[in-house]
Design a protein around this motif. Sequence first.
Motif, PDB file in Angstrom:
ATOM      1  N   LYS A 133       1.691   7.370   6.441  1.00 36.09           N
ATOM      2  CA  LYS A 133       0.499   7.574   5.627  1.00 36.09           C
ATOM      3  C   LYS A 133      -0.659   7.994   6.527  1.00 36.09           C
ATOM      4  CE  LYS A 133       1.506   3.994   2.252  1.00 36.09           C
ATOM      5  NZ  LYS A 133       2.102   2.909   3.070  1.00 36.09           N
ATOM      6  N   VAL A 134      -1.691   8.531   5.905  1.00 32.77           N
ATOM      7  CA  VAL A 134      -2.904   8.851   6.663  1.00 32.77           C
ATOM      8  C   VAL A 134      -4.041   7.984   6.119  1.00 32.77           C
ATOM      9  CG1 VAL A 134      -4.584  10.631   7.259  1.00 32.77           C
ATOM     10  CG2 VAL A 134      -2.145  11.194   7.145  1.00 32.77           C
ATOM     11  N   PHE A 135      -4.499   7.055   6.959  1.00 33.32           N
ATOM     12  CA  PHE A 135      -5.558   6.148   6.542  1.00 33.32           C
ATOM     13  C   PHE A 135      -6.926   6.778   6.812  1.00 33.32           C
ATOM     14  CE2 PHE A 135      -1.946   3.322   7.405  1.00 33.32           C
ATOM     15  CZ  PHE A 135      -1.842   2.706   6.165  1.00 33.32           C
ATOM     16  N   VAL A 136      -7.872   6.430   5.957  1.00 32.39           N
ATOM     17  CA  VAL A 136      -9.191   7.049   6.018  1.00 32.39           C
ATOM     18  C   VAL A 136     -10.264   5.973   6.125  1.00 32.39           C
ATOM     19  CG1 VAL A 136     -10.765   8.656   4.858  1.00 32.39           C
ATOM     20  CG2 VAL A 136      -8.298   8.783   4.422  1.00 32.39           C
TER      21      VAL A 136
ATOM     22  N   ILE B 176     -11.732  12.965   0.817  1.00 28.72           N
ATOM     23  CA  ILE B 176     -10.451  12.970   1.554  1.00 28.72           C
ATOM     24  C   ILE B 176      -9.367  12.264   0.747  1.00 28.72           C
ATOM     25  CG2 ILE B 176      -9.304  12.257   3.698  1.00 28.72           C
ATOM     26  CD1 ILE B 176     -12.107  12.345   5.033  1.00 28.72           C
ATOM     27  N   LEU B 177      -9.754  11.199   0.056  1.00 30.03           N
ATOM     28  CA  LEU B 177      -8.754  10.418  -0.690  1.00 30.03           C
ATOM     29  C   LEU B 177      -8.128  11.202  -1.840  1.00 30.03           C
ATOM     30  CD1 LEU B 177     -10.385   6.856  -0.772  1.00 30.03           C
ATOM     31  CD2 LEU B 177      -8.384   7.593   0.541  1.00 30.03           C
ATOM     32  N   GLU B 178      -8.737  12.316  -2.208  1.00 27.19           N
ATOM     33  CA  GLU B 178      -8.109  13.146  -3.240  1.00 27.19           C
ATOM     34  C   GLU B 178      -6.897  13.894  -2.710  1.00 27.19           C
ATOM     35  OE1 GLU B 178     -11.086  15.602  -5.109  1.00 27.19           O
ATOM     36  OE2 GLU B 178     -12.265  13.802  -5.576  1.00 27.19           O
ATOM     37  N   ILE B 179      -6.758  13.942  -1.409  1.00 29.57           N
ATOM     38  CA  ILE B 179      -5.612  14.640  -0.800  1.00 29.57           C
ATOM     39  C   ILE B 179      -4.406  13.707  -0.813  1.00 29.57           C
ATOM     40  CG2 ILE B 179      -4.764  15.745   1.309  1.00 29.57           C
ATOM     41  CD1 ILE B 179      -7.766  16.340   1.963  1.00 29.57           C
ATOM     42  N   ASP B 180      -3.236  14.291  -1.021  1.00 28.13           N
ATOM     43  CA  ASP B 180      -1.984  13.549  -1.076  1.00 28.13           C
ATOM     44  C   ASP B 180      -1.741  12.762   0.229  1.00 28.13           C
ATOM     45  OD1 ASP B 180       0.607  12.818  -2.018  1.00 28.13           O
ATOM     46  OD2 ASP B 180       1.449  14.334  -0.658  1.00 28.13           O
ATOM     47  N   ASN B 181      -1.166  11.567   0.078  1.00 38.00           N
ATOM     48  CA  ASN B 181      -0.717  10.746   1.227  1.00 38.00           C
ATOM     49  C   ASN B 181      -1.860  10.068   1.988  1.00 38.00           C
ATOM     50  OD1 ASN B 181       1.422   9.646   2.752  1.00 38.00           O
ATOM     51  ND2 ASN B 181       1.152  11.198   4.352  1.00 38.00           N
TER      52      ASN B 181
END
Lengths: 259, 259, 259, 259
Positions: D137-140, D151-156
């Motif tokens: 996953k990619v954490f933000v 950014i959270l609208e992007i998949d994963n």
Amino acid sequence: MENETKITEIGEVNLNNPIVIEGLPGIGFVGKIVVDQIVKHLNGEKFAELQSDYFPPQVTMKEDGLIEHMKMEFFYIKDFGENNQDIVLLTGNTQGSDFEGQIMISKVLMNYFEDLGSEKIFTIGGLGTGELSERSKVFVAGNNKDLIDEILEIDNTEVRKDEGGAIVGASGLLLYYAQQKGIDAACLMGETPGFYVDPSSAKEVLFVLFKLFGFELDFEELDEQIKVTNERLALNPKFNQNMVEHGVNQPGEDLRYIG
Amino acid sequence: MENETKITEIGEVNLNNPIVIEGLPGIGFVGKIVVDQIVKHLNGEKFAELQSDYFPPQVTMKEDGLIEHMKMEFFYIKDFGENNQDIVLLTGNTQGSDFEGQIMISKVLMNYFEDLGSEKIFTIGGLGTGELSERSKVFVAGNNKDLIDEILEIDNTEVRKDEGGAIVGASGLLLYYAQQKGIDAACLMGETPGFYVDPSSAKEVLFVLFKLFGFELDFEELDEQIKVTNERLALNPKFNQNMVEHGVNQPGEDLRYIG
Amino acid sequence: MENETKITEIGEVNLNNPIVIEGLPGIGFVGKIVVDQIVKHLNGEKFAELQSDYFPPQVTMKEDGLIEHMKMEFFYIKDFGENNQDIVLLTGNTQGSDFEGQIMISKVLMNYFEDLGSEKIFTIGGLGTGELSERSKVFVAGNNKDLIDEILEIDNTEVRKDEGGAIVGASGLLLYYAQQKGIDAACLMGETPGFYVDPSSAKEVLFVLFKLFGFELDFEELDEQIKVTNERLALNPKFNQNMVEHGVNQPGEDLRYIG
Amino acid sequence: MENETKITEIGEVNLNNPIVIEGLPGIGFVGKIVVDQIVKHLNGEKFAELQSDYFPPQVTMKEDGLIEHMKMEFFYIKDFGENNQDIVLLTGNTQGSDFEGQIMISKVLMNYFEDLGSEKIFTIGGLGTGELSERSKVFVAGNNKDLIDEILEIDNTEVRKDEGGAIVGASGLLLYYAQQKGIDAACLMGETPGFYVDPSSAKEVLFVLFKLFGFELDFEELDEQIKVTNERLALNPKFNQNMVEHGVNQPGEDLRYIG
């Protein structure tokens, strides 16, 4: 009170574009053995001393009870080797005790070498492998490809193949600081298990220096040290195994050296 | 905000070329016990205190709940011993918490001793061996061969034979800084396992000081401490074994001392 | 670039000889829990923040993804307790990351408390014992015997009997720096195993503060935390054993706290 | 001699409110791989270099024997992505070797980014979990809720749910320092076991950047690195187990990276 690092000269010295050879305590004490042997057998003349508050807060005791303070020492030999060059030899009983100290001291050293008009710098160290080897190779790195290639023509020299290995402390930093000042510099690293003082590795580095400068040394003392070291290793069959398990000595650890 | 180390004098003090005896916390607390005993039984007068931001960031609690800050303390005794010399005693509840601190504090101490007109300095410490011994020897090191030889005439004193051993912290650095100022200085090190507070070792060092200065102390309190320590050791048959396995205490470790 | 520690005030604040209560992260997070509870349930008003380059080089993440920087925070409550005193509450999410930082930050804090006209300082911490206990005692230390005695009249308070225990960090240093400025100060230490965040210990300290200042708090939230903690301990029969083996947490270790 | 950190520009550079993407060595080398890939495949132009006495005192050796000094490097790409933005890429072969160094260097970086007129900053890192996962996953995290939400609208992508996790080093500090200067900044953290160089995790972060900026990269080289890494993991069935036992890599540890 300021944290001080200073070089004190003893009397006057007149050197002609000297070549520097640095051999401070480090992995296997290879660098220190090499430079100590040259100073001793070719009558290096002490002309300066570096003292620093970055050294460990201690003194050592000599056999007669007198103390020895932490220091780096500068020696010179005039008309050295086949090209009659002046050389400056740097050794000592310590290095900076932390990262900041190693950087600050190396900067002071480099400035001094520049003031002396040094035209080339060789730093000597050990490259710890964690393994015993039949014959220690001498690894080469530097800031100038021509100088590296010149050294690589000598027997038993090699470039370390796994990219990314680090040269830590003055032996590494001087290469970089010399580069910034346009001075060619190379490091000769004697291959060594890294867990004991290694006179064999130092001997191999000396052979490379012989070829580079055209000189020789009496090996009687060094060969005696090699014999004693090999006897100790033979008594300890698990020695090699232990070294692999524990890894090699890290810079900054307290290694006892009898020079 | 600057990192400060300062000495505060309490009232006026008039000393005549005093001899300094330093005994700060260290291996086996040998130095501290020695100086504490002299201060206590010969009524040392406190005249100054050193405070430093290099000390550990803590206070200790006394039995009544009042706090004690980290400090070094200076005491004097006038007309001490058979030669009626003035002596200055330095002790404390801490040393500098890192290398830089130990160096900076030792420099401040040395400057102060010089200002006081000190004519000789004795530093007291423990020399950790990792082994129990019947009777602790007193090892000697110094910056002056004559002073070393004078001490070596006293019973139970010796020079440490394995070259290269280090004297760490103020006990070592003061010898070197004194040398730079032309002041004779020696270190007396009580042999000690190094893993516990060792009043026996301190007693042996006191015997050497008795001979050096021509004085005596009441040993009732110290002998009681020795008895308690020996009882604890007797209860723990593996104690000696453990010490060998773990090695001796390193300077900088937190050793609890009840003085 | 200088290593900075600075306090920024948010708007104006007018306090009348406030009493300071400090509760920064430390052993068992006892101090932080105590001060957080008072701030939360008695509506402490934030009026200043301390930022320092001595804090760890990090930010933390909140549940919404926003970051939180390292900081200490000052809150006030006016007309607090039965004597209607002004109090200043200090808490934060970190302490200085090394010895030097802890000293420098504590000096800045003390100067600020003096500027605010503080007339008394209470520091709150945990005293790690490595053992579970039925009910956490509250240990007392301070720079003034009368203040200590006043606290000792409260139920469940005690002076720590083994001389020489240390109070590390701001909770200890503030007692000493306050003493230098003639300000009475005491430390309340909740007994705690030291290996986990301990709301039970914090509750006992709060009981002592209730008596000292004449106030009360809603314990619903704290009791819930205590219940959760006790359930976790019950699930882990070896917990107590482990704590004894590993020793208590040392200041400077990274303890995660959910406040 | 002062402890220096300085940025040297190579020639002139004219950037128009650039967006910064930082990827220095860290957990799993995720950040460095990401930025190295962009620099390499989209022809980033080097325009500046940062040198610091806070870097480790060493040089590394390249395959030809030439040395490489410790440095951070700045590259730019003009008219990048679908919005034709100027971007600045920061990478390097090291970070500050201690807490003070990481703070001082991050301040210098932030000032420089401000001088360049940067309008947004993305820091890239790895988030070590100690566990293998099917797909990283990619954490933000960030200093601005709108940017996080974008950014959270992007998949994963995801916000890390357990509050209190820390972002250590430049990737964390830049978010905070940017906030102080009113510049939006976010950190993208590729999930990674933390015990090895993780090109798979870097690829997932790149996918997120593709969406954010509207660009693509050739993945041939990265896919080859992923294949080699997966083969090594497959050969070592206990690998996952080991990672759980040893915990994830801590910042400041020496990780060897072949970029």
